[in-house]
Structure formats: C-alpha cells, structure tokens
Design an enzyme around this catalytic site. Sequence first.
Site, PDB file in Angstrom:
ATOM      1  N   ARG A 138       0.819  -1.207   0.000  1.00  0.00           N
ATOM      2  CA  ARG A 138       0.000   0.000   0.000  1.00  0.00           C
ATOM      3  C   ARG A 138       0.863   1.272   0.000  1.00  0.00           C
ATOM      4  O   ARG A 138       0.675   2.151  -0.832  1.00  0.00           O
ATOM      5  CB  ARG A 138      -0.919   0.022   1.240  1.00  0.00           C
ATOM      6  CG  ARG A 138      -1.944  -1.084   1.324  1.00  0.00           C
ATOM      7  CD  ARG A 138      -2.950  -1.040   0.198  1.00  0.00           C
ATOM      8  NE  ARG A 138      -3.657   0.228   0.119  1.00  0.00           N
ATOM      9  CZ  ARG A 138      -4.185   0.709  -0.994  1.00  0.00           C
ATOM     10  NH1 ARG A 138      -4.063   0.060  -2.136  1.00  0.00           N
ATOM     11  NH2 ARG A 138      -4.836   1.856  -0.995  1.00  0.00           N
ATOM     12  N   ILE A 139       1.789   1.362   0.928  1.00  0.00           N
ATOM     13  CA  ILE A 139       2.630   2.568   1.013  1.00  0.00           C
ATOM     14  C   ILE A 139       3.608   2.609  -0.150  1.00  0.00           C
ATOM     15  O   ILE A 139       3.830   3.670  -0.752  1.00  0.00           O
ATOM     16  CB  ILE A 139       3.383   2.621   2.355  1.00  0.00           C
ATOM     17  CG1 ILE A 139       2.389   2.665   3.523  1.00  0.00           C
ATOM     18  CG2 ILE A 139       4.313   3.831   2.407  1.00  0.00           C
ATOM     19  CD1 ILE A 139       1.425   3.839   3.498  1.00  0.00           C
ATOM     20  N   SER A 288       5.461   6.335  12.373  1.00  0.00           N
ATOM     21  CA  SER A 288       4.191   5.795  11.887  1.00  0.00           C
ATOM     22  C   SER A 288       3.296   6.907  11.381  1.00  0.00           C
ATOM     23  O   SER A 288       3.549   8.096  11.611  1.00  0.00           O
ATOM     24  CB  SER A 288       3.478   5.046  13.018  1.00  0.00           C
ATOM     25  OG  SER A 288       2.984   5.977  13.975  1.00  0.00           O
ATOM     26  N   CYS A 289       2.222   6.525  10.713  1.00  0.00           N
ATOM     27  CA  CYS A 289       1.259   7.523  10.215  1.00  0.00           C
ATOM     28  C   CYS A 289       0.646   8.299  11.372  1.00  0.00           C
ATOM     29  O   CYS A 289       0.463   9.523  11.290  1.00  0.00           O
ATOM     30  CB  CYS A 289       0.180   6.847   9.378  1.00  0.00           C
ATOM     31  SG  CYS A 289      -0.718   5.531  10.234  1.00  0.00           S
ATOM     32  N   THR A 290       0.338   7.607  12.468  1.00  0.00           N
ATOM     33  CA  THR A 290      -0.286   8.275  13.606  1.00  0.00           C
ATOM     34  C   THR A 290       0.695   9.192  14.320  1.00  0.00           C
ATOM     35  O   THR A 290       0.330  10.288  14.745  1.00  0.00           O
ATOM     36  CB  THR A 290      -0.863   7.237  14.585  1.00  0.00           C
ATOM     37  OG1 THR A 290      -1.808   6.415  13.889  1.00  0.00           O
ATOM     38  CG2 THR A 290      -1.547   7.903  15.759  1.00  0.00           C
ATOM     39  N   ASN A 320      -3.892  -4.159   6.167  1.00  0.00           N
ATOM     40  CA  ASN A 320      -3.640  -5.517   5.671  1.00  0.00           C
ATOM     41  C   ASN A 320      -3.185  -6.478   6.765  1.00  0.00           C
ATOM     42  O   ASN A 320      -3.200  -7.694   6.580  1.00  0.00           O
ATOM     43  CB  ASN A 320      -2.580  -5.487   4.563  1.00  0.00           C
ATOM     44  CG  ASN A 320      -3.179  -5.205   3.205  1.00  0.00           C
ATOM     45  OD1 ASN A 320      -4.335  -5.525   2.961  1.00  0.00           O
ATOM     46  ND2 ASN A 320      -2.406  -4.601   2.328  1.00  0.00           N
ATOM     47  N   ARG A 370      -9.421   0.024  15.718  1.00  0.00           N
ATOM     48  CA  ARG A 370      -9.514  -0.173  14.272  1.00  0.00           C
ATOM     49  C   ARG A 370     -11.003  -0.273  13.905  1.00  0.00           C
ATOM     50  O   ARG A 370     -11.762  -0.973  14.576  1.00  0.00           O
ATOM     51  CB  ARG A 370      -8.795  -1.458  13.846  1.00  0.00           C
ATOM     52  CG  ARG A 370      -7.281  -1.443  14.109  1.00  0.00           C
ATOM     53  CD  ARG A 370      -6.559  -0.535  13.143  1.00  0.00           C
ATOM     54  NE  ARG A 370      -5.120  -0.515  13.386  1.00  0.00           N
ATOM     55  CZ  ARG A 370      -4.246  -1.330  12.817  1.00  0.00           C
ATOM     56  NH1 ARG A 370      -4.679  -2.257  11.967  1.00  0.00           N
ATOM     57  NH2 ARG A 370      -2.957  -1.238  13.073  1.00  0.00           N
ATOM     58  N   ASN A 453      -4.073   8.058   6.471  1.00  0.00           N
ATOM     59  CA  ASN A 453      -2.979   7.245   7.002  1.00  0.00           C
ATOM     60  C   ASN A 453      -2.178   6.552   5.911  1.00  0.00           C
ATOM     61  O   ASN A 453      -1.095   6.012   6.181  1.00  0.00           O
ATOM     62  CB  ASN A 453      -3.504   6.207   7.992  1.00  0.00           C
ATOM     63  CG  ASN A 453      -4.696   5.442   7.486  1.00  0.00           C
ATOM     64  OD1 ASN A 453      -5.829   5.914   7.571  1.00  0.00           O
ATOM     65  ND2 ASN A 453      -4.453   4.256   6.933  1.00  0.00           N
TER      66      ASN A 453
END
Length: 481
Positions: A138-139, A288-290, A320, A370, A453
Amino acid sequence: MTVNDDSFTSWKNREEIAESMIPIIGKLHREQDVTVLVHSRSLVNKSVVSILKTHRFARQIAGEELSVTETLPFLQTLTTLDLGPSQIDIGMLAAEYKADSRGLTVEEFTAEAVAGATGANKIERRDGRDVVLYGFGRIGRLVARLLIEKAGSGNGLRLRAIVVRGGGEADLVKRASLLRRDSIHGQFQGTITVDEANSSIVANGNTIKVIYANDPSEVDYTAYGIENAILIDNTGKWRDREGLSKHLRPGIDKVVLTAPGKGDVPNIVHGVNHDTIKPDEQILSCASCTTNAIVPPLKAMDDEYGVLRGHVETVHSFTNDQNLLDNYHKADRRGRSAPLNMVITETGAASAVAKALPELKAPITGSSIRVPVPDVSIAILSLRLGRETTRDEVLEYLRDVSLHSPLKRQIDFTTAPDAVSMDFVGSRHASIVDAGATKVDGDNAILYLWYDNEFGYSCQVIRVVQHVSGVEYPTFPATAV
C-alpha cells in the site's frame, strides 16, 4: 441578464484564466524546477477545475475565497524573474500583498518576496537522486506514484527500481495493474506500460526496473546502473539498525524505513525534527502515520500553551495486518474480521512522541480502535495545557499555524461542518484540524485530527527523502519562524 447567468459567466471567465495558468505552471516546473502552490497545495499537473477548487478551498483556512484573478498577476510576474529551484505559494503572495501598505506594484512586491530564489541567491539545479523501493504494498505504491509525479523536471528524485519477491505467472503485469488502479486513491495520473523482456514498468516515461529477491543480500544495485541511491523499505520486516543495515549494498547510500524504528534508529517526523538528521546518517525511520499526525499539532500546542500531559485515542482504518474474516492472528483481537468489527488494539504512537519531540516532557498515553473503513483515520488528542485559554483562541492559533508557520505542510485546517472521513482521502498533510469538533475548557483542550494514514503519510515519507537527498527546495514567501 439573470443572477444565474451572471454566476455562469463569472465561472466561464475563471475557467479561461485557470486554463491560461496551466502552461505557465508547467513551464516553470519543467524548465526551472519551480513548483507553484496555493496555500501549500501544488498546482503542477492540475486540471482547470482542480485549480479553481484549490483556490476556492482557501476559504476553509484563510477565511475568504481566493480568486484566480488575484493570483494570475503573481504567476505572470514569476515568468519574468530569474528563478532557481524553489516552491512559490501564489496564494500566500496574494494574501500578503493585500495586507501590505507600502504601495508596491505586484511586480515589485513579488520580486522582493521571492528574492531568495533569484539571481545570485538561487540554488543551482542538482542532478537527480536514484531511489529504490524495497516492497510494493500500500505505502510502496503510493510512494511510487508520488516519485513519478515529482519527476517532471528530471532533476529531483528518480525511481529506478522496485525489489519484490517473485509472485509467479504474470507477476509484472499484476504489479503494474495495482499501480495503475487503486480502489481508494483512484486511477494513476498518466500512462503505464509493461516491458516484460527487461522486467520493467514504464510509468510516464520513467523506466522502473523490477528486481526479484528474497533477501537484501541477493542484490547488487550497481549491476542495474544504480548509484548512491536512497532505498525506502516499506515492508516493515526489519526495524532496527542491524536488520536495516542489510540494505546497505553496492549502489545504496541511505535507507529510509516507512514504519517506527527500533533501538537507536532516528524516528523522523518531517516539519518537526527533520533538521536533526546528521549528514552521515545512513539509516532512519519515518515513524508511523499516527505519530506523524499527532506530533506536529502537539509541538504547535506546546510552543504556544505548554502541554502538561496528554492522551491520544486513534480511530484507525483497518489495514492488511488484519483478517477479512475471523482467522488466527498472533495478536489478541486482530484475528477478528476487519470489515465487520471495531477492534481495540495498541498503538506505539504515544511512546514514539519522545523520539520525535524529545523537548516535550509531558507524559502522553495512547490507545487505538480499528474500524471498518479502508482509509483515513482520526486522532483525538486530549491535552492538559500549561495555561487557560478559549476555543476561539486555540482555533485562530491553529488556523494561523496551518497558513504561516514552518508546520504549514504538516497541519491543515477545515471549518467544514459536514466533513467526514472520506473527504480527506488524498490529503497531503500529516493531519487536518477539524475546527467544528474542537473542544476547549480552561486548561483542557481536545483536538480532532483527521489524517489519510496512507497518502498523507506517504507524502511525509517523500519529504524526508527529499530532505536527505538535497532536493528539498525552499518555499517563498518565507515562513515566519
């Protein structure tokens, strides 16, 4: 003529102006490495409607609409200047010119505001820097899209190769297809062809070698003409210095991890601590994204009010790592079906704050849920401040930060009363302050921070890579510190 006719005529006039802006923006980007922005949003390769929408969005952050009739004179003036590689925000030029009382012409004001990018002050165009993606999930695919998008001038980052494990029959075609179409982020903007004979994907003219390997030790990148490259590991398989050092193979100079680093690996949040990267550092993490979503607002709030303690609750889209249907998982709850459940899980974002923002001494706790959405999350940041304040004061401060501070590429701001998560798919900011949801009571503040994210985080990764590669160009007009 009716009011409706007046509105339509105005729209057609603005369409014509936006259309005239496109070749100017493209020529500045291709020939001089100049990226034209409106309030930190790039206009490069944008359509007529996209340019108009970007101008209209200014009302969400600046408080009033911005018209192409206001920005066009500044754009035209840029073509008369001896500009070097830079990013120039014509939205900010228009806003600052309106507030300037010296009676300067547009030409005089613009020349003064961008003087650091002209003549003897300008940066010389640098040779491109090779980039390798290790992993193509994904990234990885979003980072690939961004690298291809930013390759227009030919003098920035160049995606030379992707390293993946062999996937069997038609592997190359399937990977190209995943790059071409994305269920969340839409179609790739351009053309993609597959060169199976040379194991390559050609995207907008960029030839990207696909290298098959099961371990970093199997690859000699110089065999593919790759030198002094930055490798972006988006697999997350190795997170400490020892593991990531496996990537330092012939042809690779630096390794950037798209996950929180462990041990002494520096965790970098662009806009906050990217200036602390040592020139000889070969291994670093983009956290991380967060962490990227909460650290910039945390820094902004601490700078102005002082933060005594805080808690972050992230309502995070599924990933995922979770299962589509109930199945075994090493984590206690993540084995339950991601599209059907809210799943309480842990987050390392709160503890990672100390690495990215060591000057913040306040204890920060965190937890995560989540939820059944595929992208865009929200961080609810509850803070005990060092002094009492009001909601209006906090919102005006954060709005100003999003417009004028060194964090304006990280922090966005919206006053839309009906905004929901899908509205922020494709946001290039690390987080977006939701003004309507913000709560302040004395020395307690609760901020609601949306963030893509996937894509917003990928943009932060690219900014870090640009910084360490030396192709991160200054922005004008200069940001007040």
